[in-house]
Design a protein around this motif. Structure first.
Motif, PDB file in Angstrom:
ATOM      1  N   PHE A   1       0.869  -1.183   0.000  1.00 43.35           N
ATOM      2  CA  PHE A   1       0.000   0.000   0.000  1.00 43.35           C
ATOM      3  C   PHE A   1       0.901   1.226   0.000  1.00 43.35           C
ATOM      4  O   PHE A   1       1.679   1.438   0.944  1.00 43.35           O
ATOM      5  CB  PHE A   1      -0.877   0.024   1.259  1.00 43.35           C
TER       6      PHE A   1
ATOM      7  N   TRP B   1       0.781   5.193   0.215  1.00 42.26           N
ATOM      8  CA  TRP B   1      -0.172   6.243   0.575  1.00 42.26           C
ATOM      9  C   TRP B   1       0.533   7.579   0.744  1.00 42.26           C
ATOM     10  O   TRP B   1       1.760   7.651   0.647  1.00 42.26           O
ATOM     11  CB  TRP B   1      -0.956   5.847   1.836  1.00 42.26           C
ATOM     12  N   SER B   2      -0.231   8.654   0.999  1.00 43.11           N
ATOM     13  CA  SER B   2       0.319  10.014   1.015  1.00 43.11           C
ATOM     14  C   SER B   2      -0.012  10.687   2.341  1.00 43.11           C
ATOM     15  O   SER B   2      -0.986  11.441   2.455  1.00 43.11           O
ATOM     16  CB  SER B   2      -0.269  10.827  -0.139  1.00 43.11           C
TER      17      SER B   2
ATOM     18  N   VAL C   1      -3.826   6.872  -2.797  1.00 41.21           N
ATOM     19  CA  VAL C   1      -3.369   5.527  -2.435  1.00 41.21           C
ATOM     20  C   VAL C   1      -3.211   4.685  -3.696  1.00 41.21           C
ATOM     21  O   VAL C   1      -4.058   4.716  -4.586  1.00 41.21           O
ATOM     22  CB  VAL C   1      -4.358   4.823  -1.478  1.00 41.21           C
TER      23      VAL C   1
ATOM     24  N   GLU D   1      -5.455   2.323  -8.158  1.00 43.93           N
ATOM     25  CA  GLU D   1      -5.452   3.582  -7.427  1.00 43.93           C
ATOM     26  C   GLU D   1      -6.782   3.765  -6.715  1.00 43.93           C
ATOM     27  O   GLU D   1      -7.824   3.301  -7.181  1.00 43.93           O
ATOM     28  CB  GLU D   1      -5.190   4.750  -8.373  1.00 43.93           C
TER      29      GLU D   1
ATOM     30  N   HIS E   1      -9.836   5.977  -1.143  1.00 46.27           N
ATOM     31  CA  HIS E   1      -9.958   5.417   0.201  1.00 46.27           C
ATOM     32  C   HIS E   1      -9.790   3.904   0.121  1.00 46.27           C
ATOM     33  O   HIS E   1     -10.297   3.267  -0.809  1.00 46.27           O
ATOM     34  CB  HIS E   1     -11.325   5.744   0.816  1.00 46.27           C
TER      35      HIS E   1
ATOM     36  N   GLN F   1      -7.458   8.048   3.970  1.00 44.62           N
ATOM     37  CA  GLN F   1      -6.828   7.231   2.922  1.00 44.62           C
ATOM     38  C   GLN F   1      -6.842   5.754   3.297  1.00 44.62           C
ATOM     39  O   GLN F   1      -7.212   4.907   2.485  1.00 44.62           O
ATOM     40  CB  GLN F   1      -5.387   7.695   2.700  1.00 44.62           C
ATOM     41  N   LEU F   2      -6.427   5.457   4.518  1.00 44.72           N
ATOM     42  CA  LEU F   2      -6.377   4.078   4.992  1.00 44.72           C
ATOM     43  C   LEU F   2      -7.328   3.927   6.165  1.00 44.72           C
ATOM     44  O   LEU F   2      -7.177   4.599   7.194  1.00 44.72           O
ATOM     45  CB  LEU F   2      -4.961   3.688   5.426  1.00 44.72           C
TER      46      LEU F   2
END
Length: 628
Positions: free
Chosen positions: A267, A269-270, A280, A291, A294, A562-563
């Motif tokens: 994964f 992520w930012s 993500v 992409e 969420h 995001q995660l």
């Protein structure tokens, strides 16, 4: 101008993942124009740690088995809604809890329930107090284990018995210890009254290992026992299989929502800055990159432990070394789950890039995650009592102990028909014993069972050579659920049988089947528990989404949510259960719906239950009986 729909990717098509997908589909726009929803499943089936199979003409559960209380349970509501309470095939524990057990002690002694009653009642009282009241002395509770508490209590109980010799003489004169239907002296079998009490007490400790998934009760945190909650009402199994619940949830999704064979390896992520593209990216084993705006991550705690091993040090937590005595209770020990994670698969890799924040990985490392496996044995039709009874086993805990009983079977506390009259027996394994059993051949497992039974006075007749495929085993591998068209079929995590081989099986058993949750890289274990050094707060930490909300002074902030994390190990009060997994999936779906203004449900309240039993003392007997 066409507005891009937010893409939500759910990783895992088990109870939590499908519950989240179901909730998002049900409460988002009716024309399905709100979200681009994808469910990625690494295997070729839905269910995760739910796996319904057929074996010897019976329907069995290799994973989750019971609905733990029907009062207010969302799982029970679904089962009732889809008409799955009763089935056409005989199913595991279709007649409820097993009948009264025949208790045998190592050496062949038969123990009357009157002998067991004082020690059993004492054990149940101790566990009831822990679960409902906690420990009265809070200062003595911190960093102390359930195992130490139980053993200290047993020692106190025994020390208060002023005259052991007189008690033993009284019991023997009541004719409640027998061997081959004859009154006997326990000394001649290597027992005394203290060792018999210890063996009976240990049998219940072994049951507790299976209930909690702790390899040893010395790993189980004392203060957190009262965190766990249950629904009120009876405990039942499902006539059409636990997978019927998953089939219903999956059937509510548009065709193609679930993508099989999609194992996510990384994964990206930012966490600190806006992204010009989707925040993500999920890198899959098949080379594809997906992409997302969420991601709801529902993989097991075991997978998270293995995937974040390099992100956190193998911390030492206050606890106790192996064993259940009081000495060394504050010794420092490494979290044992990490060693298990390495043993269960290939060398761990970085699952998240950049790594998860330390507050998240520390919670992952502190919580416990153990292995529980089920072994099913199909009896030869000619085998009679006592194997067709509910058999409980009391082992010696000190020399002389029989070398004929393999170490990995010495904590298996019962053999029980899966329902009254069934020719299929069930035995439970936990911890190191469960993990070791997964590595054994079918012949080695059967040999271990037969040797153990012989030490309890239950002999098999002879052996014969079978040149034909083993009856029952191939069919058990085919069916992991039902004929639902909404998911693919793949065998559950269990041994793949070798057919057409020559083997020598005692005529006592025709075939065997067992789960293998520990060594399966998609699970790396069974369910979570509160380990010494962790707390219920760690479950709440597990549930927190990433990135955390930034200060208003920080500009520009990273994309939110995001995660997101779901699964039984993210529910503080319903951890280790299917309804806990279900609640967690609903919780994270509601979090996203609330974020987009599509629901007024507070996501933090999604998993709370007003129907939990406030007085669970009557359920303590049920917890023991569920295991047969």
């Amino acid at each position: 101008m066409v507005t891009k729909k937010p893409r939500i990717v759910i990783v895992g098509a088990g109870m939590a993942g499908l519950a989240a997908a179901y909730q998002l589909q049900r409460l988002s726009c009716a024309d399905n124009s709100c979200f681009d929803l994808i469910v990625l499943e690494a295997s070729q089936r839905i269910g995760g740690r739910i796996c319904t199979a057929k074996f010897g003409g019976d329907q069995l559960e290799l994973g989750a088995t019971w609905i733990h209380g029907i009062g207010g349970s969302p799982v029970y509501d679904i089962v009732r809604k889809v008409g799955a309470l009763k089935g056409n095939t005989p199913w595991e524990r279709q007649d409820g809890l097993p009948r009264k057990a025949l208790v045998k002690a190592e050496g062949g002694l038969t123990i009357d329930h009157g002998i067991m009653e004082p020690i059993v009642n004492m054990y149940k009282k101790l566990m009831s107090e822990l679960r409902h009241k906690g420990v009265s002395d809070k200062s003595d509770c911190k960093n102390r284990s359930v195992g130490v508490f139980l053993r200290d209590s047993l020692n106190d109980f025994m020390s208060k018995q002023a005259n052991i010799t007189e008690i033993e003489r009284s019991i023997l004169s009541s004719k409640k210890l027998h061997h081959n239907n004859q009154l006997c002296c326990i000394d001649s079998f290597g027992w005394n009254w203290r060792s018999l009490q210890d063996g009976i007490f240990s049998m219940h400790e072994f049951m507790e290992r299976v209930l909690t998934a702790a390899s040893t009760l010395s790993d189980l945190d004392l203060a957190a026992e009262k965190e766990y909650q249950e629904y009120s009402g009876e405990h039942i199994t499902i006539g059409k299989g636990y997978v019927s619940v998953l089939n219903y949830l999956a059937s509510c999704l548009p065709f193609g929502t679930i993508q099989f064979g999609k194992k996510v390896e990384k994964f990206v992520w930012s966490p600190t800055q806006p992204s010009s593209i989707a925040p993500v990216a999920l890198y899959c084993e098949d080379g594809s990159v997906i992409e997302a705006d969420h991601v709801i991550i529902t993989v097991s705690l075991g997978v998270l432990k293995a995937g974040t091993l390099r992100d956190c040090l193998c911390v030492s937590v206050p606890g106790k070394l192996a064993g259940s005595g009081a000495k060394g209770r504050h010794a420092s020990r490494p979290v044992h789950d990490f060693a298990m994670a390495i043993a269960n698969g290939n060398e761990s890799h970085q699952l998240f890039q950049p790594p998860l924040p330390s507050w998240k990985t520390e919670a992952i490392s502190r919580l416990g995650f153990g292995v529980v496996n089920k072994l099913f044995l199909q009896l030869d039709p000619e085998v009679e009592e006592p194997l067709r009874s509910h058999l409980q086993l009391v082992y010696k805990q000190e020399p002389p102990m029989s070398d004929n009983i393999p170490w990995w079977f010495r904590k298996t506390f019962s053999l029980c028909p899966v329902y009254d009259g069934s020719s299929t027996l069930l035995a439970w394994f936990a911890g190191d014993e469960a993990l070791h059993m997964e590595s054994l051949s079918d012949e080695a497992i059967v040999s271990g069972v037969v040797n153990t039974l012989s030490e309890f006075g239950i002999e098999h007749r002879s052996s014969l050579t079978r040149n034909e495929p083993r009856e029952g085993m191939p069919s058990a591998e085919k069916d992991c659920s039902s004929d639902s068209p909404v998911h693919s079929q793949e065998s559950c995590p269990k041994r793949q049988p070798k057919t057409g081989t020559t083997s020598r099986l005692p005529t006592m058993f025709k075939a065997i089947l067992h789960s293998s949750w520990g060594r399966d890289p998609l699970f790396r274990g069974s369910y979570s528990y509160v380990a010494v050094g962790s707390s219920g707060q760690d479950f709440d930490t597990m549930a927190e989404p990433l990135p955390k909300c930034h200060s208003l002074l920080t500009a520009p902030p990273p994309p939110p949510l995001q995660l997101l994390f779901a699964g039984e190990a993210t529910d503080r009060h319903f951890y280790s259960t299917t309804h806990g997994a279900y609640h967690s999936g609903i919780r994270e779906a509601n979090r996203l719906l609330h974020h987009y203004g599509l629901s007024h449900v507070d996501p933090l309240l999604a998993s709370e239950c007003c129907c939990c039993s406030s007085d669970l003392s009557s359920d303590d007997d049920v917890l023991v009986d569920l295991l047969g």
